[in-house]
Design an enzyme around this catalytic site. Structure first.
Site, mmCIF file in Angstrom:
data_model
loop_
_atom_site.group_PDB
_atom_site.id
_atom_site.type_symbol
_atom_site.label_atom_id
_atom_site.label_comp_id
_atom_site.label_asym_id
_atom_site.label_seq_id
_atom_site.Cartn_x
_atom_site.Cartn_y
_atom_site.Cartn_z
ATOM 1 N N ARG A 220 25.566 8.019 13.440
ATOM 2 C CA ARG A 220 24.217 8.741 12.328
ATOM 3 C C ARG A 220 24.395 8.172 10.746
ATOM 4 O O ARG A 220 23.563 7.967 9.614
ATOM 5 C CB ARG A 220 24.126 9.559 12.635
ATOM 6 C CG ARG A 220 23.470 9.937 11.622
ATOM 7 C CD ARG A 220 22.872 11.529 11.663
ATOM 8 N NE ARG A 220 23.552 12.775 12.642
ATOM 9 C CZ ARG A 220 25.306 13.567 12.085
ATOM 10 N NH1 ARG A 220 25.517 13.037 11.032
ATOM 11 N NH2 ARG A 220 25.511 13.867 13.154
ATOM 12 N N TYR B 188 -1.130 7.600 0.596
ATOM 13 C CA TYR B 188 -1.280 7.571 2.098
ATOM 14 C C TYR B 188 -1.376 8.516 2.602
ATOM 15 O O TYR B 188 -0.226 9.444 2.290
ATOM 16 C CB TYR B 188 -0.032 6.640 2.561
ATOM 17 C CG TYR B 188 0.076 6.842 4.052
ATOM 18 C CD1 TYR B 188 -0.895 5.051 5.138
ATOM 19 C CD2 TYR B 188 1.186 6.980 4.870
ATOM 20 C CE1 TYR B 188 -0.328 5.526 6.145
ATOM 21 C CE2 TYR B 188 1.273 7.219 6.133
ATOM 22 C CZ TYR B 188 0.215 6.793 6.926
ATOM 23 O OH TYR B 188 1.342 6.159 7.523
ATOM 24 N N ASP C 111 5.857 3.503 -3.376
ATOM 25 C CA ASP C 111 5.477 2.858 -2.501
ATOM 26 C C ASP C 111 5.098 1.522 -2.302
ATOM 27 O O ASP C 111 3.952 1.138 -2.771
ATOM 28 C CB ASP C 111 4.814 3.747 -1.992
ATOM 29 C CG ASP C 111 4.327 3.229 0.069
ATOM 30 O OD1 ASP C 111 4.609 2.562 0.156
ATOM 31 O OD2 ASP C 111 4.211 4.449 1.038
ATOM 32 N N LYS D 239 5.365 -2.302 8.612
ATOM 33 C CA LYS D 239 4.183 -3.064 8.054
ATOM 34 C C LYS D 239 4.781 -4.413 8.035
ATOM 35 O O LYS D 239 5.171 -4.914 9.015
ATOM 36 C CB LYS D 239 3.594 -2.440 7.533
ATOM 37 C CG LYS D 239 3.194 -0.935 7.312
ATOM 38 C CD LYS D 239 1.864 -0.832 8.382
ATOM 39 C CE LYS D 239 2.014 1.291 8.196
ATOM 40 N NZ LYS D 239 2.462 2.132 6.833
HETATM 41 C C1 LIG Z 1 2.324 3.300 7.053
HETATM 42 C C2 LIG Z 1 2.768 3.470 6.028
HETATM 43 C C3 LIG Z 1 3.788 4.949 5.555
HETATM 44 C C4 LIG Z 1 4.767 4.871 6.705
HETATM 45 O O1 LIG Z 1 5.333 4.914 7.334
HETATM 46 P P1 LIG Z 1 5.491 5.033 9.021
HETATM 47 O O2 LIG Z 1 6.643 3.828 9.367
HETATM 48 O O3 LIG Z 1 4.144 5.059 9.651
HETATM 49 O O4 LIG Z 1 5.921 5.828 8.685
HETATM 50 C C5 LIG Z 1 3.916 5.157 4.065
HETATM 51 N N1 LIG Z 1 3.355 4.888 2.996
HETATM 52 C C6 LIG Z 1 2.429 3.607 3.423
HETATM 53 C C7 LIG Z 1 1.594 2.646 2.207
HETATM 54 C C8 LIG Z 1 2.301 2.578 4.269
HETATM 55 O O5 LIG Z 1 0.937 2.555 5.115
#
Ligand SMILES: *Cc1c(COP(=O)(O)O)cnc(C)c1O
Length: 388
Positions: free
Chosen positions: A52, A104, A176, A201
Site C-alpha cells: 500500500r 465530470y 483534470d 481513459k
Molecule cells: C472518467 C473520468 C474521471 C473518473 O475516473 P475513474 O477512473 O472512472 O474513477 C474523472 N474525470 C474525468 C474527466 C473522467 O473522464
C-alpha cells in the site's frame, strides 16, 4: 533512463521510469505481486516495506506519468475518483472550492454528496468567464478545479489564466487532464499546481483497467498526496499499474490517430444534413478554437454533435451503430458512442440540462483508432436507418 528531460515525449512514453531488470535483463517492468518485503534488519529495508505504501511496478508507472506531464512527482490511485478524493483530502472544514459548471459527473458527485457534509463549500461557475471565476473566489477559497476540454460540450478553458486567478486568491489550481492527456496538453507548464488523471481513459487506452494519478512539481503537495495514498489506501494493484505502463508506451501513436480521425469525423458531421452542430475544438467554428490551438498540441479524440431529431431518435442512432459501441467511458482504441441526456447526464433535471446546452439530440463520441471511413459509414448507415 537517467536524464529523461533530454528526450521527446514519444521516447519518454516508452522509457521513462523504466530500466531493464539488472539481474535478468527483463525489458518490461515485472508485475511485483507482493504485499510485503523482506527486511535486512528491523526497519532496515531496500526501499519497500508494504505494497500500500509502495510497490516497484507502481513506482515505475508513477515516474513514467510524472515525466510525461513534465512534473517532478507522480502518485497513482485505484481510480480517477481515488485521485480526485486525494486532492480533496487537502481541504479543511470551512474551505471553499470553485469548479467549472460542466465538470465530470463523478467529480460533481464527490464534491456535493461527499464533501459538502464536511462543511466544504463548492461554487460551480462557467470557467470560460474569468470575471465570474474571479468573483467566485473568496478568502476561504483553497482550490480552483479546472477541466479542459470539458464533457460533453468540449469547452476549452484557459489554464494559465485560471491558475493565475487561483494564485491571486491564495488557492491552488488543479487540472483534470484526462481528455487531453499529457501528449496534447501539459497543465503544469501553464502554472497549474496539480494535474489529475483518470488512467482508465487514454493513458490506459485499451478499456481494460481502472486507475488514477496525481502529478505535481511541489514537494510539499506530493508529500501530502503520499501520506493520503498510504493512509486512505486507494492504491492500484501491480497488475493494474503494469497495464497502464503498457498503455502509456503507445500513447503518442494512439493519440495521433485519435486526433486525425476525430478531425475528419468532425468535418464530415459538420456537413451532414442530419447534424445540427458539432462540438470539436479543432473546428474553426468552435468558440475557443484559437485558445485550444495555443494550449494544446492537437485537438483530441472526443467530440459531440447535435442530431436533428428527438430524444428517441438519438437513442435509436446510438443503439444502431456497430463500429461505435454504445457505452459510457472513453479513450480506448475502440470507438464509443453515448447519449448524455439518457446516460451520463440523465441525473440532471431536464430544464437544467437544456439550459446547460445538453439537448435531447446531443450525441457524444469517443473516436477510436479504427479506419475513419468505417466510422463515417457506420454513422451514415445509422442516420439513414433512423431518420430515413
Ligand atoms: C472518467 C473520468 C474521471 C473518473 O475516473 P475513474 O477512473 O472512472 O474513477 C474523472 N474525470 C474525468 C474527466 C473522467 O473522464
Amino acid at each position: 533512463m537517467t536524464d529523461d528531460e533530454d528526450f521527446r515525449i514519444e521516447t519518454r512514453a516508452i522509457h521513462a521510469g523504466q530500466e531493464p531488470d539488472p539481474e535478468t535483463g527483463a525489458l518490461m517492468t515485472p508485475v511485483y505481486a507482493n504485499s510485503t518485503y523482506a527486511q535486512d534488519g528491523p526497519g532496515t529495508h531496500r526501499g519497500y516495506e508494504y505494497s500500500r505504501t509502495g510497490n516497484p511496478t507502481r513506482t515505475d508507472l508513477e515516474a513514467n506519468l510524472a515525466s510525461l506531464e513534465g512534473g517532478e512527482y507522480g502518485r497513482c490511485f485505484s481510480s480517477g475518483m481515488g485521485a480526485i478524493n486525494t486532492v480533496l483530502n487537502l481541504l479543511e472544514s470551512g474551505d471553499h472550492v470553485v469548479a467549472g459548471d460542466d465538470v465530470y459527473g463523478g467529480t460533481h458527485r464527490i464534491f456535493t454528496q461527499v464533501y459538502e457534509k464536511y462543511d466544504v463549500a463548492f461554487d460551480f461557475v462557467d470557467t470560460t468567464d474569468h470575471d465570474a471565476v474571479r468573483e467566485a473566489v473568496r478568502d476561504e477559497t483553497a482550490l480552483v478545479w479546472v477541466e479542459t476540454p470539458t464533457n460533453p460540450l468540449m469547452n476549452v478553458n484557459d489554464i494559465g489564466a485560471l491558475a493565475e486567478i487561483a494564485h491571486d486568491g491564495g488557492a491552488i489550481c488543479a487540472v483534470d487532464n484526462t481528455f487531453a492527456t499529457p501528449y496534447l496538453q501539459r497543465p503544469l507548464d501553464f502554472g497549474a499546481d496539480v494535474v489529475c488523471h483518470s488512467l482508465t481513459k487514454y493513458l490506459g487506452g485499451h478499456s481494460d483497467v481502472i486507475g488514477g494519478a496525481l502529478i505535481t512539481n511541489d514537494p510539499h503537495l506530493d508529500e501530502r498526496f503520499g501520506f493520503y495514498q498510504n493512509s486512505v489506501g486507494a492504491t492500484p494493484g501491480p497488475f493494474d499499474c503494469f497495464l497502464v505502463l503498457r498503455g502509456t508506451k503507445t500513447l503518442p501513436v494512439r493519440m495521433d490517430r485519435h486526433c486525425e480521425n476525430a478531425r475528419e469525423l468532425a468535418r464530415w458531421l459538420d456537413e451532414h444534413p442530419a447534424v445540427d452542430g458539432v462540438y470539436y475544438p479543432g473546428l474553426a467554428s468552435h468558440p475557443q478554437h484559437d485558445l485550444a490551438a495555443e494550449q494544446m498540441d492537437d485537438f483530441g479524440g472526443m467530440l459531440s454533435f447535435e442530431l436533428d431529431g428527438s430524444l428517441e431518435q438519438a437513442s435509436e442512432v446510438v443503439s444502431t451503430t456497430e463500429v461505435f459501441t454504445l457505452a459510457e467511458s472513453l479513450g480506448g482504441v475502440e470507438s464509443l458512442i453515448e447519449q448524455p441526456a439518457a446516460m451520463t447526464h440523465a441525473a440532471i433535471p431536464r430544464e437544467e440540462r437544456l439550459a446547460a446546452g445538453l439537448t435531447d439530440g446531443l450525441i457524444r463520441v469517443s473516436v477510436g483508432v479504427e479506419h475513419v471511413d468505417d466510422q463515417t459509414a457506420d454513422l451514415a448507415r445509422a442516420f439513414d436507418e433512423v431518420l430515413g
